[in-house]
Write a protein that holds these residues in place. Structure first.
Motif, PDB file in Angstrom:
ATOM      1  N   THR A 116     -60.819  29.812 -17.387  1.00 39.12           N
ATOM      2  CA  THR A 116     -61.375  30.818 -18.157  1.00 39.12           C
ATOM      3  C   THR A 116     -59.616  30.510 -19.804  1.00 39.12           C
ATOM      4  O   THR A 116     -58.726  31.094 -19.504  1.00 39.12           O
ATOM      5  N   ILE A 117     -60.402  30.461 -20.450  1.00 35.08           N
ATOM      6  CA  ILE A 117     -58.970  30.027 -21.421  1.00 35.08           C
ATOM      7  C   ILE A 117     -59.200  31.716 -22.789  1.00 35.08           C
ATOM      8  O   ILE A 117     -60.881  32.267 -22.608  1.00 35.08           O
ATOM      9  N   SER A 118     -58.535  32.585 -23.143  1.00 33.68           N
ATOM     10  CA  SER A 118     -58.482  33.773 -23.300  1.00 33.68           C
ATOM     11  C   SER A 118     -57.260  33.758 -24.472  1.00 33.68           C
ATOM     12  O   SER A 118     -56.188  32.764 -24.507  1.00 33.68           O
ATOM     13  N   ARG A 119     -57.134  34.819 -25.556  1.00 22.03           N
ATOM     14  CA  ARG A 119     -56.237  35.010 -26.199  1.00 22.03           C
ATOM     15  C   ARG A 119     -55.525  36.120 -26.762  1.00 22.03           C
ATOM     16  O   ARG A 119     -56.614  37.207 -26.356  1.00 22.03           O
ATOM     17  N   ASP A 120     -54.753  36.474 -26.710  1.00 26.66           N
ATOM     18  CA  ASP A 120     -53.799  37.948 -27.292  1.00 26.66           C
ATOM     19  C   ASP A 120     -53.939  37.746 -29.080  1.00 26.66           C
ATOM     20  O   ASP A 120     -52.056  37.003 -29.264  1.00 26.66           O
ATOM     21  N   ASN A 121     -54.224  38.017 -30.246  1.00 22.17           N
ATOM     22  CA  ASN A 121     -54.008  37.659 -31.150  1.00 22.17           C
ATOM     23  C   ASN A 121     -52.835  38.436 -31.554  1.00 22.17           C
ATOM     24  O   ASN A 121     -51.741  37.659 -32.576  1.00 22.17           O
ATOM     25  N   ALA A 122     -52.426  39.307 -30.967  1.00 22.19           N
ATOM     26  CA  ALA A 122     -51.168  40.010 -31.491  1.00 22.19           C
ATOM     27  C   ALA A 122     -49.785  39.666 -31.626  1.00 22.19           C
ATOM     28  O   ALA A 122     -49.068  39.921 -31.675  1.00 22.19           O
ATOM     29  N   LYS A 123     -50.156  38.615 -29.621  1.00 22.78           N
ATOM     30  CA  LYS A 123     -49.117  37.928 -29.653  1.00 22.78           C
ATOM     31  C   LYS A 123     -49.230  36.773 -30.153  1.00 22.78           C
ATOM     32  O   LYS A 123     -48.571  35.733 -29.876  1.00 22.78           O
TER      33      LYS A 123
END
Length: 122
Positions: free
Chosen positions: A69-76
């Motif tokens: 599973t790929i995910s992202r946290d744009n705040a970090k």
């Protein structure tokens, strides 16, 4: 230009899990598509997964679909790859990549990290 630094690789037994992280810096990273690729010595680098800049769209290679599973946290400014049910054939150097445009299996992204080794023992 975007700078990418991967972490989280290591040695794990078959059936186990690992989570890779990729910290990005530089230009407006949150507007970049991000992806993961992997390479085994003697073979071409292959696409693993990608995510759109908003995180609303994800894409996977058939070989990892249902397990990764790929995910992202744009705040970090960080993208992740959660890898479950790992198999020995997942052993490779995993590279984080970024591009202003959509990343797919046919894309050669413009920015790359240095890679992190993942080894799955049988």
């Amino acid at each position: 230009q975007v700078q990418l630094v991967e972490s989280g690789g290591g040695l794990v037994q078959a059936g186990g899990s690992l989570r890779l992280s990729c910290a990005a810096s530089g230009r407006t990273v949150s507007m970049y598509a991000m992806g993961w690729f992997r390479q085994v010595p003697g073979k071409e680098r292959e696409f693993v997964a990608a995510i759109s800049w908003s995180g609303s769209s994800t894409y996977y290679a058939d070989s990892v679909k249902g397990r990764f599973t790929i995910s992202r946290d744009n705040a970090k400014n960080t993208v992740y790859l959660q890898m479950n049910s790992l198999k020995p054939e997942d052993t490779a150097v995993y590279y984080c990549a970024a591009d202003p445009k959509k990343i797919t299996i046919a894309t050669v992204p413009g920015s790359w990290g240095q890679g992190t080794q993942v080894t799955v023992s049988s």
